[in-house]
Design an enzyme around this catalytic site. Structure first.
Site, PDB file in Angstrom:
ATOM      1  CE  LYS A 124      -3.809  -2.349   2.411  1.00 32.16           C
ATOM      2  NZ  LYS A 124      -4.716  -2.305   3.594  1.00 32.16           N
ATOM      3  CE1 TYR A 140      -9.299  -3.375   0.817  1.00 34.74           C
ATOM      4  CE2 TYR A 140      -8.464  -1.385  -0.229  1.00 34.74           C
ATOM      5  CZ  TYR A 140      -8.247  -2.530   0.536  1.00 34.74           C
ATOM      6  OH  TYR A 140      -6.991  -2.825   1.010  1.00 34.74           O
ATOM      7  CB  THR A 162      -7.174  -5.946   9.908  1.00 39.56           C
ATOM      8  OG1 THR A 162      -7.587  -7.095   9.150  1.00 39.56           O
ATOM      9  CG2 THR A 162      -7.531  -4.679   9.142  1.00 39.56           C
ATOM     10  NE  ARG A 198      -2.038  -5.871   7.279  1.00 40.22           N
ATOM     11  CZ  ARG A 198      -3.187  -6.407   6.895  1.00 40.22           C
ATOM     12  NH1 ARG A 198      -3.755  -7.354   7.643  1.00 40.22           N
ATOM     13  NH2 ARG A 198      -3.760  -6.020   5.771  1.00 40.22           N
ATOM     14  CG  ASN A 223      -3.449  -2.638   7.092  1.00 38.26           C
ATOM     15  OD1 ASN A 223      -3.305  -2.263   5.923  1.00 38.26           O
ATOM     16  ND2 ASN A 223      -4.537  -3.265   7.519  1.00 38.26           N
ATOM     17  CG  HIS A 233      -5.177  -6.445  -0.319  1.00 36.75           C
ATOM     18  ND1 HIS A 233      -6.372  -6.568   0.363  1.00 36.75           N
ATOM     19  CD2 HIS A 233      -5.263  -7.293  -1.382  1.00 36.75           C
ATOM     20  CE1 HIS A 233      -7.150  -7.433  -0.294  1.00 36.75           C
ATOM     21  NE2 HIS A 233      -6.500  -7.881  -1.352  1.00 36.75           N
ATOM     22  CD  GLU A 286      -8.841  -9.226  -3.542  1.00 38.00           C
ATOM     23  OE1 GLU A 286      -7.670  -9.632  -3.344  1.00 38.00           O
ATOM     24  OE2 GLU A 286      -9.643  -8.985  -2.615  1.00 38.00           O
TER      25      GLU A 286
HETATM   26  P1  DAT Z   1      -7.654  -6.869   5.609  1.00 34.57           P
HETATM   27  O1  DAT Z   1      -6.848  -5.813   4.881  1.00 34.57           O
HETATM   28  O2  DAT Z   1      -6.895  -7.437   6.778  1.00 34.57           O
HETATM   29  O3  DAT Z   1      -8.210  -7.930   4.695  1.00 34.57           O
HETATM   30  P2  DAT Z   1     -10.339  -5.750   5.710  1.00 34.57           P
HETATM   31  O4  DAT Z   1     -10.577  -6.373   4.377  1.00 34.57           O
HETATM   32  O5  DAT Z   1     -11.334  -6.022   6.789  1.00 34.57           O
HETATM   33  O6  DAT Z   1      -8.893  -6.110   6.283  1.00 34.57           O
HETATM   34  O7  DAT Z   1     -10.282  -4.150   5.537  1.00 34.57           O
HETATM   35  C1  DAT Z   1      -9.657  -3.559   4.429  1.00 34.57           C
HETATM   36  C2  DAT Z   1      -8.811  -2.398   4.913  1.00 34.57           C
HETATM   37  O8  DAT Z   1      -9.653  -1.367   5.453  1.00 34.57           O
HETATM   38  C3  DAT Z   1      -7.856  -2.741   6.043  1.00 34.57           C
HETATM   39  O9  DAT Z   1      -6.642  -3.270   5.573  1.00 34.57           O
HETATM   40  C4  DAT Z   1      -7.685  -1.429   6.730  1.00 34.57           C
HETATM   41  C5  DAT Z   1      -9.046  -0.778   6.601  1.00 34.57           C
HETATM   42  N1  DAT Z   1      -9.900  -1.060   7.766  1.00 34.57           N
HETATM   43  C6  DAT Z   1     -10.560  -2.217   8.028  1.00 34.57           C
HETATM   44  N2  DAT Z   1     -11.285  -2.146   9.156  1.00 34.57           N
HETATM   45  C7  DAT Z   1     -11.084  -0.887   9.621  1.00 34.57           C
HETATM   46  C8  DAT Z   1     -11.558  -0.172  10.762  1.00 34.57           C
HETATM   47  N3  DAT Z   1     -12.401  -0.741  11.642  1.00 34.57           N
HETATM   48  N4  DAT Z   1     -11.134   1.104  10.932  1.00 34.57           N
HETATM   49  C9  DAT Z   1     -10.315   1.695  10.061  1.00 34.57           C
HETATM   50  N5  DAT Z   1      -9.817   1.085   8.953  1.00 34.57           N
HETATM   51  C10 DAT Z   1     -10.199  -0.188   8.743  1.00 34.57           C
HETATM   52 MG    MG Z   2      -9.673  -7.808   3.209  1.00 32.72          MG
END
Ligand code: DAT
Ligand code: MG
Length: 141
Positions: free
Chosen positions: A11, A51, A93, A104, A118, A121, A132
């Site tokens: 990222k 997303y 995450t 991370r 973080n 992805h 994707e």
């Molecule tokens: P991951 O990237 O671990 O698959 P995810 O798909 O649930 O996690 O979310 C996508 C991204 O969105 C994640 O990398 C960071 C952001 N994100 C997720 N949950 C969040 C939250 N509760 N507050 C702020 N940012 C968040």
């Molecule tokens: Mg995800």
């Protein structure tokens, strides 16, 4: 066990912090292969599509602006069970909860923004990986 492919992104925070090499090193050291690689700023529409499952959540807009704030490294990785393997390499995450030893957990922290920055992805399932990879590498699928 099946050979899988997964989509991995470094990222914009990872690019800004010059962690591209460190992240790829961890992937390769684990025995996972990088089979396609691209460096570019992502169009907003691509990020929104990528997303789409988070549309409507409070962090969606901050997430899209963060992901379009600078260039990203996109990769296809390949290996036996590499979807799960990369998710474990990446860690949780929330970078505060991500275990030490993970990308991370070792390299990211909460910097107080509305979106979690973080570093990486990784696709979360074979269905997500296929979707994707098509989005990011239409020529590969
Ligand atoms: P991951 O990237 O671990 O698959 P995810 O798909 O649930 O996690 O979310 C996508 C991204 O969105 C994640 O990398 C960071 C952001 N994100 C997720 N949950 C969040 C939250 N509760 N507050 C702020 N940012 C968040
Ligand atoms: Mg995800």
């Amino acid at each position: 066990t099946p050979v899988e492919r997964s989509l991995v992104l470094v990222k914009p925070d990872g690019v800004r912090r010059a962690l591209i090499g460190e992240i790829i090193r961890r992937i390769e050291a684990k025995g996972i292969r990088v089979v396609a690689l691209d460096f570019r700023a992502l169009p907003r529409e691509l990020v929104e599509e990528h997303y789409a499952e988070h549309e409507g959540k409070p962090f969606f807009e901050p997430l899209v602006s963060f992901m379009t704030s600078g260039p990203v490294v996109s990769m296809i990785i390949e290996g036996h069970r590499c979807i799960e393997a990369f998710r474990l390499l990446a860690g949780a995450t929330d970078p505060v909860k991500a275990a030490p030893g993970t990308i991370r957990g070792d390299l990211a922290t909460d910097i107080g923004t509305t979106v979690v920055q973080n570093l990486v992805h990784g696709s979360d399932s074979p269905v997500s990986a296929e979707r994707e990879i098509k989005l990011f590498f239409p020529q590969e699928s």
